[in-house]
Write a protein that holds these residues in place. Structure first.
Motif, PDB file in Angstrom:
ATOM      1  N   ASP A 286       0.751  -1.593  -0.119  1.00  0.00           N
ATOM      2  CA  ASP A 286       0.297  -0.089  -0.172  1.00  0.00           C
ATOM      3  C   ASP A 286       1.049   1.215  -0.223  1.00  0.00           C
ATOM      4  OD1 ASP A 286      -2.169  -1.435  -0.122  1.00  0.00           O
ATOM      5  OD2 ASP A 286      -3.148  -1.338   2.340  1.00  0.00           O
ATOM      6  N   ARG A 287       2.139   1.080   1.078  1.00  0.00           N
ATOM      7  CA  ARG A 287       2.963   2.555   0.815  1.00  0.00           C
ATOM      8  C   ARG A 287       3.476   2.595  -0.342  1.00  0.00           C
ATOM      9  NH1 ARG A 287       8.071   3.602   0.645  1.00  0.00           N
ATOM     10  NH2 ARG A 287       8.862   1.435   0.303  1.00  0.00           N
ATOM     11  N   ILE A 288       3.956   1.738  -1.926  1.00  0.00           N
ATOM     12  CA  ILE A 288       4.288   1.548  -2.829  1.00  0.00           C
ATOM     13  C   ILE A 288       3.761   2.234  -3.539  1.00  0.00           C
ATOM     14  CG2 ILE A 288       5.775   0.485  -4.430  1.00  0.00           C
ATOM     15  CD1 ILE A 288       6.688  -1.121  -2.427  1.00  0.00           C
ATOM     16  N   ARG A 289       2.159   1.321  -3.641  1.00  0.00           N
ATOM     17  CA  ARG A 289       1.258   1.648  -4.827  1.00  0.00           C
ATOM     18  C   ARG A 289       1.323   3.369  -5.197  1.00  0.00           C
ATOM     19  NH1 ARG A 289      -2.265  -2.059  -3.437  1.00  0.00           N
ATOM     20  NH2 ARG A 289      -1.826  -3.688  -4.852  1.00  0.00           N
ATOM     21  N   PRO A 290       1.003   4.080  -4.627  1.00  0.00           N
ATOM     22  CA  PRO A 290       0.909   5.389  -4.933  1.00  0.00           C
ATOM     23  C   PRO A 290       1.677   6.033  -5.451  1.00  0.00           C
ATOM     24  CG  PRO A 290      -0.175   5.165  -2.898  1.00  0.00           C
ATOM     25  CD  PRO A 290       1.035   4.047  -2.736  1.00  0.00           C
ATOM     26  N   PHE A 291       3.510   5.498  -5.453  1.00  0.00           N
ATOM     27  CA  PHE A 291       3.988   5.993  -6.323  1.00  0.00           C
ATOM     28  C   PHE A 291       4.008   5.672  -8.156  1.00  0.00           C
ATOM     29  CE2 PHE A 291       6.206   5.154  -2.528  1.00  0.00           C
ATOM     30  CZ  PHE A 291       7.181   6.453  -2.497  1.00  0.00           C
ATOM     31  N   PHE A 292       3.141   4.927  -7.874  1.00  0.00           N
ATOM     32  CA  PHE A 292       3.155   4.510  -9.312  1.00  0.00           C
ATOM     33  C   PHE A 292       1.053   4.712  -9.831  1.00  0.00           C
ATOM     34  CE2 PHE A 292       5.721   1.550  -7.633  1.00  0.00           C
ATOM     35  CZ  PHE A 292       6.882   1.827  -9.427  1.00  0.00           C
ATOM     36  N   ALA A 293       0.666   5.846  -9.395  1.00  0.00           N
ATOM     37  CA  ALA A 293      -0.540   6.204  -9.309  1.00  0.00           C
ATOM     38  C   ALA A 293      -0.293   6.716 -10.934  1.00  0.00           C
ATOM     39  CB  ALA A 293      -0.838   6.722  -8.394  1.00  0.00           C
ATOM     40  N   GLY A 294      -1.448   6.445 -11.649  1.00  0.00           N
ATOM     41  CA  GLY A 294      -1.534   7.635 -12.778  1.00  0.00           C
ATOM     42  C   GLY A 294      -1.385   8.885 -12.302  1.00  0.00           C
ATOM     43  N   PRO A 295      -0.985   9.779 -13.289  1.00  0.00           N
ATOM     44  CA  PRO A 295       0.167  11.394 -13.462  1.00  0.00           C
ATOM     45  C   PRO A 295      -1.592  11.452 -13.778  1.00  0.00           C
ATOM     46  CG  PRO A 295       0.646  10.099 -15.646  1.00  0.00           C
ATOM     47  CD  PRO A 295      -0.140   8.945 -14.711  1.00  0.00           C
ATOM     48  N   ALA A 296      -1.357  12.938 -13.455  1.00  0.00           N
ATOM     49  CA  ALA A 296      -2.754  14.102 -13.810  1.00  0.00           C
ATOM     50  C   ALA A 296      -2.192  14.490 -15.107  1.00  0.00           C
ATOM     51  CB  ALA A 296      -1.561  15.339 -13.100  1.00  0.00           C
ATOM     52  N   TYR A 297      -3.884  13.444 -15.697  1.00  0.00           N
ATOM     53  CA  TYR A 297      -3.578  13.483 -17.140  1.00  0.00           C
ATOM     54  C   TYR A 297      -4.916  14.920 -17.384  1.00  0.00           C
ATOM     55  CZ  TYR A 297      -1.857   8.317 -18.163  1.00  0.00           C
ATOM     56  OH  TYR A 297      -0.850   7.441 -17.670  1.00  0.00           O
ATOM     57  N   GLU A 298      -4.675  15.212 -18.457  1.00  0.00           N
ATOM     58  CA  GLU A 298      -5.632  16.034 -19.086  1.00  0.00           C
ATOM     59  C   GLU A 298      -7.215  15.401 -19.798  1.00  0.00           C
ATOM     60  OE1 GLU A 298      -4.035  19.998 -21.040  1.00  0.00           O
ATOM     61  OE2 GLU A 298      -2.199  19.029 -20.817  1.00  0.00           O
ATOM     62  N   HIS A 299      -7.677  16.727 -19.146  1.00  0.00           N
ATOM     63  CA  HIS A 299      -8.874  15.815 -20.401  1.00  0.00           C
ATOM     64  C   HIS A 299      -9.414  16.275 -21.138  1.00  0.00           C
ATOM     65  CE1 HIS A 299      -8.942  12.763 -16.320  1.00  0.00           C
ATOM     66  NE2 HIS A 299      -9.079  13.891 -15.598  1.00  0.00           N
ATOM     67  N   GLY A 300     -10.934  16.322 -21.765  1.00  0.00           N
ATOM     68  CA  GLY A 300     -11.106  16.673 -22.585  1.00  0.00           C
ATOM     69  C   GLY A 300     -10.756  16.675 -24.265  1.00  0.00           C
ATOM     70  N   LEU A 301      -9.159  16.144 -23.889  1.00  0.00           N
ATOM     71  CA  LEU A 301      -8.201  16.055 -24.875  1.00  0.00           C
ATOM     72  C   LEU A 301      -9.186  15.718 -26.273  1.00  0.00           C
ATOM     73  CD1 LEU A 301      -4.979  15.330 -22.996  1.00  0.00           C
ATOM     74  CD2 LEU A 301      -6.205  17.961 -24.322  1.00  0.00           C
ATOM     75  N   PRO A 302      -8.579  16.196 -27.839  1.00  0.00           N
ATOM     76  CA  PRO A 302      -9.018  15.231 -28.931  1.00  0.00           C
ATOM     77  C   PRO A 302      -8.037  14.324 -29.226  1.00  0.00           C
ATOM     78  CG  PRO A 302      -7.449  17.340 -29.359  1.00  0.00           C
ATOM     79  CD  PRO A 302      -7.962  17.365 -27.740  1.00  0.00           C
ATOM     80  N   ASP A 303      -9.129  13.413 -30.301  1.00  0.00           N
ATOM     81  CA  ASP A 303      -9.183  12.172 -30.655  1.00  0.00           C
ATOM     82  C   ASP A 303      -8.416  12.262 -31.214  1.00  0.00           C
ATOM     83  OD1 ASP A 303      -8.416  10.183 -28.398  1.00  0.00           O
ATOM     84  OD2 ASP A 303     -10.761  10.058 -27.720  1.00  0.00           O
ATOM     85  N   ALA A 304      -8.153  13.096 -32.104  1.00  0.00           N
ATOM     86  CA  ALA A 304      -7.738  13.266 -33.859  1.00  0.00           C
ATOM     87  C   ALA A 304      -6.570  12.935 -33.979  1.00  0.00           C
ATOM     88  CB  ALA A 304      -8.757  13.783 -34.346  1.00  0.00           C
ATOM     89  N   ILE A 305      -5.725  12.502 -35.488  1.00  0.00           N
ATOM     90  CA  ILE A 305      -4.639  12.720 -35.493  1.00  0.00           C
ATOM     91  C   ILE A 305      -4.610  13.603 -36.983  1.00  0.00           C
ATOM     92  CG2 ILE A 305      -2.759  11.882 -35.876  1.00  0.00           C
ATOM     93  CD1 ILE A 305      -3.273   9.492 -33.398  1.00  0.00           C
ATOM     94  N   ASP A 306      -4.093  14.756 -36.906  1.00  0.00           N
ATOM     95  CA  ASP A 306      -3.812  15.150 -38.635  1.00  0.00           C
ATOM     96  C   ASP A 306      -2.446  14.285 -39.707  1.00  0.00           C
ATOM     97  OD1 ASP A 306      -3.156  16.578 -40.630  1.00  0.00           O
ATOM     98  OD2 ASP A 306      -3.166  18.138 -39.520  1.00  0.00           O
ATOM     99  N   ARG A 307      -3.227  13.293 -40.315  1.00  0.00           N
ATOM    100  CA  ARG A 307      -2.259  12.276 -41.190  1.00  0.00           C
ATOM    101  C   ARG A 307      -2.083  12.734 -42.168  1.00  0.00           C
ATOM    102  NH1 ARG A 307      -2.879   7.276 -38.718  1.00  0.00           N
ATOM    103  NH2 ARG A 307      -2.647   6.555 -41.109  1.00  0.00           N
ATOM    104  N   GLY A 308      -2.317  14.382 -42.687  1.00  0.00           N
ATOM    105  CA  GLY A 308      -1.748  14.880 -43.637  1.00  0.00           C
ATOM    106  C   GLY A 308      -0.046  14.677 -44.431  1.00  0.00           C
ATOM    107  N   ASP A 309       0.646  14.501 -43.226  1.00  0.00           N
ATOM    108  CA  ASP A 309       1.636  14.390 -43.773  1.00  0.00           C
ATOM    109  C   ASP A 309       2.347  12.685 -43.941  1.00  0.00           C
ATOM    110  OD1 ASP A 309       4.640  13.950 -43.579  1.00  0.00           O
ATOM    111  OD2 ASP A 309       5.294  15.984 -42.677  1.00  0.00           O
ATOM    112  N   PRO A 310       2.506  11.783 -45.209  1.00  0.00           N
ATOM    113  CA  PRO A 310       2.736  10.407 -45.200  1.00  0.00           C
ATOM    114  C   PRO A 310       3.873  10.146 -44.589  1.00  0.00           C
ATOM    115  CG  PRO A 310       2.396  11.971 -47.390  1.00  0.00           C
ATOM    116  CD  PRO A 310       2.774  12.916 -46.149  1.00  0.00           C
ATOM    117  N   ALA A 311       4.505  11.121 -44.501  1.00  0.00           N
ATOM    118  CA  ALA A 311       5.649  10.602 -43.275  1.00  0.00           C
ATOM    119  C   ALA A 311       5.556  10.254 -41.204  1.00  0.00           C
ATOM    120  CB  ALA A 311       7.042  11.047 -43.448  1.00  0.00           C
ATOM    121  N   PHE A 312       4.938  10.976 -41.698  1.00  0.00           N
ATOM    122  CA  PHE A 312       4.439  11.312 -40.746  1.00  0.00           C
ATOM    123  C   PHE A 312       3.475  10.314 -39.721  1.00  0.00           C
ATOM    124  CE2 PHE A 312       0.760  13.280 -37.138  1.00  0.00           C
ATOM    125  CZ  PHE A 312       1.797  12.396 -35.826  1.00  0.00           C
ATOM    126  N   ALA A 313       2.742  10.047 -40.379  1.00  0.00           N
ATOM    127  CA  ALA A 313       1.087   9.072 -40.735  1.00  0.00           C
ATOM    128  C   ALA A 313       2.237   7.191 -40.299  1.00  0.00           C
ATOM    129  CB  ALA A 313       0.344   8.903 -41.908  1.00  0.00           C
TER     130      ALA A 313
END
Length: 543
Positions: A286-313
């Motif tokens: 129980d002492r160790i587990r909080p060290f691996f708790a999920g970080p402070a994620y942002e919420h409501g972020l977009p899931d879309a990825i702009d794939r216009g650049d073929p090398a990036f895609a």
């Protein structure tokens, strides 16, 4: 990420002081090499062909940007400007001066790192899944258990002088991304109803006599995992061979006793262990587990990825994995550029990756057993910026799990145990199969190279494996097909007589041609090999 407490820091600092005194006595001639050897190995210092090599522990492959920068600083200050990430998720420096070794360990201690138990007949670095804590398919983050086992195993008085080195892996997903069944002990965290525990596998390993570890228990409750591992190791420590180092690993004991007899003896020892009250209290986990708790994620972020650049895609499709948190992704950084040395990173590249981890990955990165790096917490909106910076640094190769994503040991260029050179062969293969279109057509194809039978390059577990051997003073390369380190673990089989360096490159090209000609819809190379067997490949290779 786990942080040292005062006890952790004090034992690491004390070890640095102790080793500084030992090195001074060696340099002054008060210790012979035979006397000094076991002392330096306890601190991860090897004497290789040309210089000392220092192996630094990266427990379960997790690093902060601060720790990563220190690794780059050491590469620049004490080595030749680079480090080599290994299949144990550690880093090695190949050009260390003995007089500098204590200073390096002292610098590592300032960022909560060390080289303890990276060598010797003890419990080595605990390994885990590089996607731990962010993978959607895991039942729990396995790293708290890995950290608990790290603390339990460090300086364990009963297991400091085992018959042979001992490797433990902890995963928590059906997909095995860490070659768990090819460890001396593998733990797979599972749920039984509402209870978490572990399936336990023992007796796996590569090297001279490769074996896939059999399951010895289908469920150990989480509060009893440490006692169960104590029982497994006590049986091994009691009966493991000490008269022959080639037969000293636990895999040989499990094989010679038989799985059922080994299980019986472990269960008998386990019953005794439970009477001793040696399990760490639940409060410690129980002492160790909080060290691996999920970080402070942002919420409501977009899931879309702009794939216009073929090398990036192309890079996104190959190097980016799904994250459990909406709006985030896992970025795999290839350390396998065309013509490069697998696992090597320059000090400048190490610094850049540290910067990327700090700026874009919530100050965390991972090392994989396939000698690549991972940024585990990346906003999808930042992927293009990361790709551009990686591309400028020569780190944007889009080859994860493809034929040029080669695992290779340092081989005869550095290692005093090797029979053949792995690095030039890996470079030739990456150049032969450099075409992105060709790699994509071949699909998932894991190629692994070892310069000797010790199998540091995991050749037994390669879809295509290569083993360097010495044939009357000439480097020769045996070709193996059909291995896997994943959840479908299997050992590769030797095709037949070995080849020269150029000959084995040509042979692999013939192997891939047979696969392309024989595969059915949706089949990986490994699937086709398992369906049609060795014969068509041998006929193509040997005529």
């Amino acid at each position: 990420m786990y942080r040292y407490d005062s006890y952790d820091q004090s034992i690491v600092d004390a070890r640095v002081d102790e080793f500084r005194d030992q090195v001074q006595r060696r340099l002054a001639g008060h210790l012979t090499e035979d006397q000094f050897k076991p002392l330096r190995l306890m601190n991860g210092l090897y004497l290789q062909l040309h210089a000392y090599m220092l192996r630094v522990a990266i427990p379960y492959g997790t690093l902060s940007s601060r720790q990563m920068r220190k690794l780059g600083e050491i590469a620049r200050k004490y080595d030749r400007g680079y480090g080599h990430f290994t299949t144990r998720t550690n880093i090695q420096y190949n050009w260390i001066k003995l007089a500098d070794a204590p200073d390096i360990l002292a610098e590592l201690a300032t960022v909560e790192m060390h080289a303890i138990q990276t060598s010797g007949n003890c419990i080595r670095n605990i390994s885990s899944d590089q996607y731990a804590g962010v993978a959607a398919d895991e039942v729990a983050d396995p790293r708290p258990w890995a950290e608990l086992l790290r603390q339990w195993s460090t300086f364990h008085p009963e297991f400091t002088y085992l018959p042979r080195k001992f490797k433990i892996c902890v995963i928590a997903s059906e997909d095995d991304r860490a070659a768990m069944r090819l460890h001396d002990i593998g733990l797979k965290l599972v749920k039984r109803g509402d209870a978490i525990g572990a399936e336990v596998y023992a007796g796996g390993g590569m090297g001279r006599t490769p074996m896939v570890g059999p399951q010895i228990r289908d469920f150990v409750p989480e509060d009893e995992i440490v006692s169960y591992l104590e029982a497994c190791l006590r049986v091994y420590n009691r009966y493991g061979r000490r008269d022959n180092k080639f037969k000293a690993r636990i895999k040989i004991l499990v094989h010679e006793l038989g799985v059922e007899e080994y299980k019986r003896q472990v269960e008998e020892e386990f019953a005794h262990m439970k009477t001793l009250g040696l399990n760490p209290p639940r409060e410690e986990l129980d002492r160790i587990r909080p060290f691996f708790a999920g970080p402070a994620y942002e919420h409501g972020l977009p899931d879309a990825i702009d794939r216009g650049d073929p090398a990036f895609a192309l890079w996104v499709d190959r190097q980016v994995a799904a994250h459990r948190q909406p709006g985030y992704a896992i970025v795999n950084i290839s350390l396998k550029p065309t013509g490069g040395i697998p696992g090597d990173a320059s000090a400048d590249q190490i610094d850049l990756i540290a910067d990327l981890a700090e700026q874009y990955s919530l100050d965390e990165l991972r090392v994989t057993h396939a000698q690549n790096l991972v940024l585990p917490h990346v906003r999808k909106a930042d992927l293009h910026a990361i790709w551009r910076k990686l591309d400028e640094a020569g780190l944007a190769e889009a080859n994860l799990d493809l034929i040029t994503d080669i695992i290779a040991c340092p081989g005869l260029d550095y290692c005093s145990l090797a029979n053949a050179r792995s690095i030039p062969l890996a470079q030739k293969l990456s150049e032969r199969f450099a075409s992105p279109e060709r790699q994509k057509d071949l699909g998932e194809l894991k190629l692994k190279i070892s310069g000797c039978i010790n199998a540091c390059g995991h050749h037994h577990a390669g879809h295509i494996g290569i083993l360097g051997v010495d044939r009357k003073g000439v480097e020769n390369f045996q070709l193996l097909l059909g291995g896997s380190g994943a959840e479908d673990a299997s050992l590769g089989q030797i095709t037949g007589p070995g080849f020269s360096e150029d000959g084995v490159v040509d042979a692999i090209e013939k192997v891939t041609d047979i696969y392309l000609a024989q595969r059915e819809q949706g089949e990986r190379f490994l699937d086709t090999y398992r369906r049609i067997g060795m014969k068509p490949f041998k006929e193509a290779i040997y005529g």
